[in-house]
Motif scaffolding. Structure first.
Motif, short mmCIF file in Angstrom:
data_model
loop_
_atom_site.label_atom_id
_atom_site.label_comp_id
_atom_site.label_asym_id
_atom_site.label_seq_id
_atom_site.Cartn_x
_atom_site.Cartn_y
_atom_site.Cartn_z
N CYS A 136 19.72 0.80 -31.15
CA CYS A 136 19.38 1.14 -29.77
C CYS A 136 18.10 0.42 -29.38
CB CYS A 136 19.21 2.66 -29.61
SG CYS A 136 18.04 3.37 -30.78
N GLY A 137 17.72 0.58 -28.13
CA GLY A 137 16.52 -0.10 -27.65
C GLY A 137 16.82 -1.52 -27.24
N ARG A 138 15.83 -2.39 -27.33
CA ARG A 138 15.95 -3.78 -26.87
C ARG A 138 16.69 -4.65 -27.89
NH1 ARG A 138 10.39 -6.19 -25.32
NH2 ARG A 138 11.77 -7.81 -24.52
N ASN A 139 16.79 -4.17 -29.12
CA ASN A 139 17.45 -4.95 -30.19
C ASN A 139 16.85 -6.35 -30.31
OD1 ASN A 139 19.11 -2.87 -30.95
ND2 ASN A 139 20.81 -3.51 -29.67
N ARG A 140 15.56 -6.39 -30.27
CA ARG A 140 14.84 -7.67 -30.41
C ARG A 140 14.47 -7.86 -31.89
NH1 ARG A 140 11.79 -10.89 -26.87
NH2 ARG A 140 10.18 -12.12 -27.90
N ILE A 141 15.06 -8.86 -32.52
CA ILE A 141 14.82 -9.11 -33.94
C ILE A 141 13.50 -9.88 -34.10
CG2 ILE A 141 15.70 -10.19 -36.04
CD1 ILE A 141 18.50 -9.95 -34.86
N ASN A 142 12.56 -9.27 -34.78
CA ASN A 142 11.26 -9.91 -35.01
C ASN A 142 11.34 -10.80 -36.24
OD1 ASN A 142 8.59 -10.60 -34.94
ND2 ASN A 142 7.85 -8.69 -35.84
N HIS A 143 12.11 -11.88 -36.09
CA HIS A 143 12.32 -12.79 -37.22
C HIS A 143 12.84 -14.12 -36.69
CE1 HIS A 143 13.15 -13.90 -41.39
NE2 HIS A 143 12.55 -12.79 -41.74
N VAL A 144 12.87 -15.13 -37.58
CA VAL A 144 13.39 -16.44 -37.19
C VAL A 144 14.90 -16.54 -37.39
CG1 VAL A 144 11.21 -17.62 -37.65
CG2 VAL A 144 12.87 -17.35 -39.50
N ARG A 230 8.59 -1.55 -47.92
CA ARG A 230 8.24 -2.11 -46.60
C ARG A 230 6.78 -1.92 -46.26
NH1 ARG A 230 11.65 -0.25 -41.72
NH2 ARG A 230 11.53 1.78 -42.73
N SER A 231 6.18 -0.84 -46.75
CA SER A 231 4.78 -0.56 -46.44
C SER A 231 3.82 -1.59 -47.03
CB SER A 231 4.40 0.84 -46.94
OG SER A 231 4.62 0.93 -48.35
N LEU A 232 4.28 -2.30 -48.07
CA LEU A 232 3.41 -3.27 -48.75
C LEU A 232 3.56 -4.68 -48.19
CD1 LEU A 232 3.84 -2.13 -52.47
CD2 LEU A 232 2.05 -1.49 -50.84
N VAL A 233 4.64 -4.95 -47.45
CA VAL A 233 4.88 -6.30 -46.91
C VAL A 233 5.11 -6.20 -45.41
CG1 VAL A 233 6.24 -8.41 -47.07
CG2 VAL A 233 5.93 -6.98 -49.10
N SER A 234 4.24 -6.83 -44.62
CA SER A 234 4.36 -6.77 -43.16
C SER A 234 5.51 -7.63 -42.68
CB SER A 234 3.06 -7.24 -42.51
OG SER A 234 2.85 -8.62 -42.78
N GLU A 235 5.90 -7.44 -41.41
CA GLU A 235 7.00 -8.23 -40.84
C GLU A 235 6.65 -9.71 -40.80
OE1 GLU A 235 9.30 -6.45 -37.47
OE2 GLU A 235 7.67 -4.99 -37.49
N ASP A 236 5.39 -10.03 -40.51
CA ASP A 236 4.98 -11.44 -40.47
C ASP A 236 5.07 -12.09 -41.85
OD1 ASP A 236 4.50 -11.39 -37.77
OD2 ASP A 236 2.38 -10.87 -37.98
N LYS A 237 4.69 -11.33 -42.89
CA LYS A 237 4.81 -11.86 -44.25
C LYS A 237 6.27 -12.04 -44.64
CE LYS A 237 0.41 -10.18 -46.09
NZ LYS A 237 -0.26 -9.26 -47.06
N HIS A 238 7.13 -11.13 -44.16
CA HIS A 238 8.57 -11.25 -44.42
C HIS A 238 9.09 -12.58 -43.86
CE1 HIS A 238 10.26 -6.99 -45.43
NE2 HIS A 238 9.81 -7.63 -46.48
N LYS A 239 8.64 -12.93 -42.67
CA LYS A 239 9.10 -14.18 -42.05
C LYS A 239 8.66 -15.39 -42.87
CE LYS A 239 7.60 -12.83 -37.88
NZ LYS A 239 7.28 -12.85 -36.44
N ILE A 240 7.42 -15.36 -43.34
CA ILE A 240 6.90 -16.48 -44.15
C ILE A 240 7.67 -16.60 -45.46
CG2 ILE A 240 4.89 -17.36 -45.37
CD1 ILE A 240 3.17 -15.97 -43.22
N ILE A 241 7.89 -15.45 -46.12
CA ILE A 241 8.60 -15.45 -47.40
C ILE A 241 10.03 -15.94 -47.23
CG2 ILE A 241 9.49 -13.99 -49.27
CD1 ILE A 241 7.03 -12.16 -48.75
N SER A 242 10.69 -15.50 -46.16
CA SER A 242 12.09 -15.92 -45.94
C SER A 242 12.19 -17.41 -45.68
CB SER A 242 12.70 -15.13 -44.78
OG SER A 242 12.12 -15.51 -43.55
#
Length: 281
Positions: A136-144, A230-242
């Motif tokens: 639900c919501g905007r369904n905006r994926i914060n990822h590449v 998830r608490s140990l890795v932020s969304e921005d770090k997830h993008k870099i790692i991926s």
């Protein structure tokens, strides 16, 4: 990075194909890895590059599901393939006299096909548990890309069960194969140290260190991505790692194997010379 990754891996495929002395189990699995890297980086990066230059960065639900499934299946296949490659090195170094007999062509084909089938079957579990969630919501994926971790964050319900499934599959796909790789390399290193010839030791160490470098990079980043809370890795770090395991590693894999392998380097030189000289002939 995309062009270098595809070009370098294509070069390895062609070099092994045209040089018959490389038609061995080791290079059979290496070509599998190169083909897998081409498919893996092509499963998500071209679309991500397209979105960079698009004003409306939109992907359909079906398109997102397909991208997520294919990338995940290829990534899980690579985890298993790296373990199979460790098995090949173990037989080659610890049982050299029986290497050709043990690692025969039918067995190599079965092992390679099994990794591909297992990767595509296991990824169904991930994707099925994710796509059945309410969004639900905007369904905006914060990822590449449509990364499963980023899509899960959009769910309007508790995702604790999904995280447990991801962890459980991570144990099967990451922890068990990595433990197997480390176990085989303990025996491989012990066997290498017994080799009397310094040239033989150097050649054995060269092929093994190349594989260990690839294993360390790929398993390490995937474990941080999928098995860390998830608490140990932020969304921005997830993008870099991926981006690291989704783009950088497929580009580095062929460079690591060619720079440390004289047989592949010589095969590449011959292939390039033949291709350049063919018009004059």
């Amino acid at each position: 990075m995309y062009l270098v990754a595809v070009s370098a891996n294509m070069l390895i495929l062609v070099a092994v194909w045209v040089n018959k002395h490389l038609h061995t189990p080791m290079y059979f699995f290496l070509t599998n890895l190169s083909f897998l890297d081409i498919c893996y980086i092509s499963s998500h990066l071209p679309n991500s590059l397209k979105e960079v230059f698009s004003e409306r960065k939109v992907i359909s639900f079906a398109g997102c599901a397909a991208e997520m499934y294919i990338a995940l299946a290829l990534g899980e296949t690579q985890c298993l393939l790296l373990a199979v490659m460790a098995c090949d090195r173990y037989v080659a170094i610890c049982h050299p006299l029986n290497y050709v007999t043990i690692m025969n062509r039918p067995l190599c084909m079965k092992m390679a096909i099994s990794t591909w089938i297992s990767g595509f079957v296991l990824s169904v579990v991930h994707v099925a548990f994710t796509l059945t969630l309410p969004f639900c919501g905007r369904n905006r994926i914060n990822h590449v890309a449509c990364e499963i971790e980023a899509v899960l964050r959009l769910a309007c319900t508790d995702i604790h069960l999904n995280e447990m499934v991801i962890f459980a599959v991570g144990v099967v796909i990451l922890i068990i194969p990595l433990s197997f790789v480390l176990f085989t390399y303990v025996h491989i290193i012990a066997a290498i140290l017994k080799i009397s010839s310094s040239r033989g030791r150097h050649k054995a160490f060269s092929t093994c260190t190349s594989h260990l470098m690839v294993v360390t990079m790929f398993y390490g980043t995937c474990m941080v991505m999928y098995m860390t809370p998830r608490s140990l890795v932020s969304e921005d770090k997830h993008k870099i790692i991926s981006m690291f395991y989704g783009a950088l590693i497929p580009m580095l894999n062929p460079l690591i194997y060619t720079l440390r392998n004289n047989d592949v380097k010589e095969a590449l030189r011959k292939t390039i010379r033949v291709n350049i000289g063919s018009p004059n002939k």
